[in-house]
Enzyme design. Structure first.
Site, mmCIF file in Angstrom:
data_model
loop_
_atom_site.group_PDB
_atom_site.id
_atom_site.type_symbol
_atom_site.label_atom_id
_atom_site.label_comp_id
_atom_site.label_asym_id
_atom_site.label_seq_id
_atom_site.Cartn_x
_atom_site.Cartn_y
_atom_site.Cartn_z
ATOM 1 N N ASP A 112 5.691 -113.092 -32.937
ATOM 2 C CA ASP A 112 6.465 -112.077 -33.640
ATOM 3 C C ASP A 112 6.254 -110.766 -32.867
ATOM 4 O O ASP A 112 5.297 -110.631 -32.098
ATOM 5 C CB ASP A 112 5.937 -111.973 -35.078
ATOM 6 C CG ASP A 112 6.554 -110.813 -35.816
ATOM 7 O OD1 ASP A 112 7.797 -110.704 -35.794
ATOM 8 O OD2 ASP A 112 5.816 -110.001 -36.370
ATOM 9 N N ASP A 158 7.490 -106.902 -34.066
ATOM 10 C CA ASP A 158 7.113 -105.729 -34.892
ATOM 11 C C ASP A 158 5.868 -106.052 -35.718
ATOM 12 O O ASP A 158 5.837 -107.054 -36.422
ATOM 13 C CB ASP A 158 8.264 -105.357 -35.851
ATOM 14 C CG ASP A 158 9.438 -104.744 -35.118
ATOM 15 O OD1 ASP A 158 10.551 -104.774 -35.674
ATOM 16 O OD2 ASP A 158 9.252 -104.270 -33.990
HETATM 17 O O1 LIG Z 1 13.521 -105.212 -41.478
HETATM 18 C C1 LIG Z 1 13.492 -105.864 -40.444
HETATM 19 O O2 LIG Z 1 14.506 -106.181 -39.786
HETATM 20 C C2 LIG Z 1 12.142 -106.402 -40.029
HETATM 21 O O3 LIG Z 1 11.119 -105.726 -40.674
HETATM 22 C C3 LIG Z 1 11.770 -106.267 -38.606
HETATM 23 O O4 LIG Z 1 12.806 -106.202 -37.809
HETATM 24 C C4 LIG Z 1 10.768 -107.360 -38.318
HETATM 25 O O5 LIG Z 1 10.737 -107.658 -36.974
HETATM 26 P P1 LIG Z 1 9.637 -108.750 -36.485
HETATM 27 O O6 LIG Z 1 8.352 -108.392 -37.179
HETATM 28 O O7 LIG Z 1 10.165 -110.105 -36.909
HETATM 29 O O8 LIG Z 1 9.553 -108.556 -34.985
HETATM 30 MG MG LIG Z 2 6.511 -108.600 -37.659
#
Ligand SMILES: O=C(O)[C@H](O)[C@H](O)COP(=O)(O)O
Ligand SMILES: [Mg+2]
Length: 303
Positions: free
Chosen positions: A27, A29
């Site tokens: 992942d 973020d």
């Molecule tokens: O609200 C959103 O789109 C998500 O919080 C965010 O984009 C999560 O991204 P990830 O942790 O899957 O990289």
């Molecule tokens: Mg994330």
């Protein structure tokens, strides 16, 4: 349910854990970074894994960026990455619409509630789209907008899908247009439905919270093509051809990343505490989603 193994500071435990897997789905973020702030030793950790012959795939629900945009971000962050190693929810949704849903033209146009990442991936798959970053929609709704949506003259008759993702420019007009298309039978899809976005070391409204007005007005949820959707896992396996039992999902959010890995029957899941979920969310009795192991931050895997 057995309690997750705490690996921070446990050199032998880390070695044993890493030896179980050939592929790591990361992942982004809340795991690699918070916005543009890279967490400590992330590049070094990815380099260590690659030096051990492990494959890495970046699996993000953040649909504001395309794979090409993420490649630029990885380059800016000093993280070696091939664009083919990135699998975002915008790409997942575009592939689903183009290759699975396959609505017959011309009724295959997509109304986008979201940012350029979605538009770029739809373009790459040859899917027509409107809305999104269109500057003409970044304005207050006017009385004639209500009339023209009600009588259909403001609507594109070829729209067959409403696709909702994280949109930093959402307003009543854009939401009203999406709802008008949904009332006329357009399929309701989402790149993801994360309730919050971890950035700037805090939490902000996520994609799910941006699309929530449509869910509330329509009375039903969209089909989400991001984590924990197994349509995304199947697409990733189809593209990278890996042995699920030798793959590990690394994430900061229990109800997307860890659930994605568990439901995908991956060999393991690793939670990190630099994003959304806290250890209290998975430690102790009766917890719904429990990772195999966890660390305070990704860089702790360096031992
Ligand atoms: O609200 C959103 O789109 C998500 O919080 C965010 O984009 C999560 O991204 P990830 O942790 O899957 O990289
Ligand atoms: Mg994330």
């Amino acid at each position: 349910m057995s309690q997750p193994k705490y690996l921070t500071g446990d050199k032998a435990g880390i070695e044993e854990f890493l030896s179980r897997f050939d592929v790591f789905l990361f992942d982004c973020d809340g795991v690699l970074w918070s916005g543009d702030h890279l967490f400590p030793n992330v590049a070094q950790t990815l380099e260590m894994l690659r030096s051990k012959g492990k494959r890495v795939v970046f699996v993000t629900n953040n649909s504001t960026k395309s794979r090409a945009d993420y490649k630029k971000k990885f380059d800016k962050m000093g993280i070696p990455c091939d664009v083919e190693e990135v699998f975002g929810s915008a790409y997942s949704a575009a592939v689903y619409i183009a290759r699975i849903l396959k609505l017959p033209a011309p009724k295959n146009k997509v109304y986008v509630l979201g940012e350029t990442g979605i538009e770029q991936e739809l373009d790459a798959e040859g899917v027509p789209h409107i809305g999104g970053t269109d500057p003409s929609l970044r304005r207050d709704i006017e009385p004639e907008d209500f009339t023209n949506m009600a009588n259909g003259s403001a609507l594109d008759p070829d729209v067959g899908v409403v696709l909702a993702g994280l949109d930093f420019h959402v307003n009543y007009l854009k939401l009203a247009m999406g709802f008008a298309y949904l009332q006329r039978g357009a399929k309701f899809l989402a790149t993801n439905t994360d309730s919050t976005l971890p950035t700037a070391h805090s939490l902000f409204l996520g994609a799910g919270s941006v699309g929530a007005p449509l869910v509330n007005a329509l009375g039903r949820e969209p089909l989400s093509l991001g984590k924990p959707s197994q349509a995304m896992m199947d697409a990733i396996e189809g593209k990278f051809h890996f042995d699920r039992s030798r793959a590990c999902m690394v994430g900061d959010r229990l109800n997307t990343d860890i659930q994605f890995g568990i439901e995908g029957k991956l060999g393991g899941t690793l939670a990190v505490l630099t994003g959304v979920s806290k250890k209290e969310d998975f430690l102790g009795e009766g917890k719904e989603t429990v990772p195999m192991a966890y660390v305070d931050q990704l860089g702790d895997l360096l031992g």
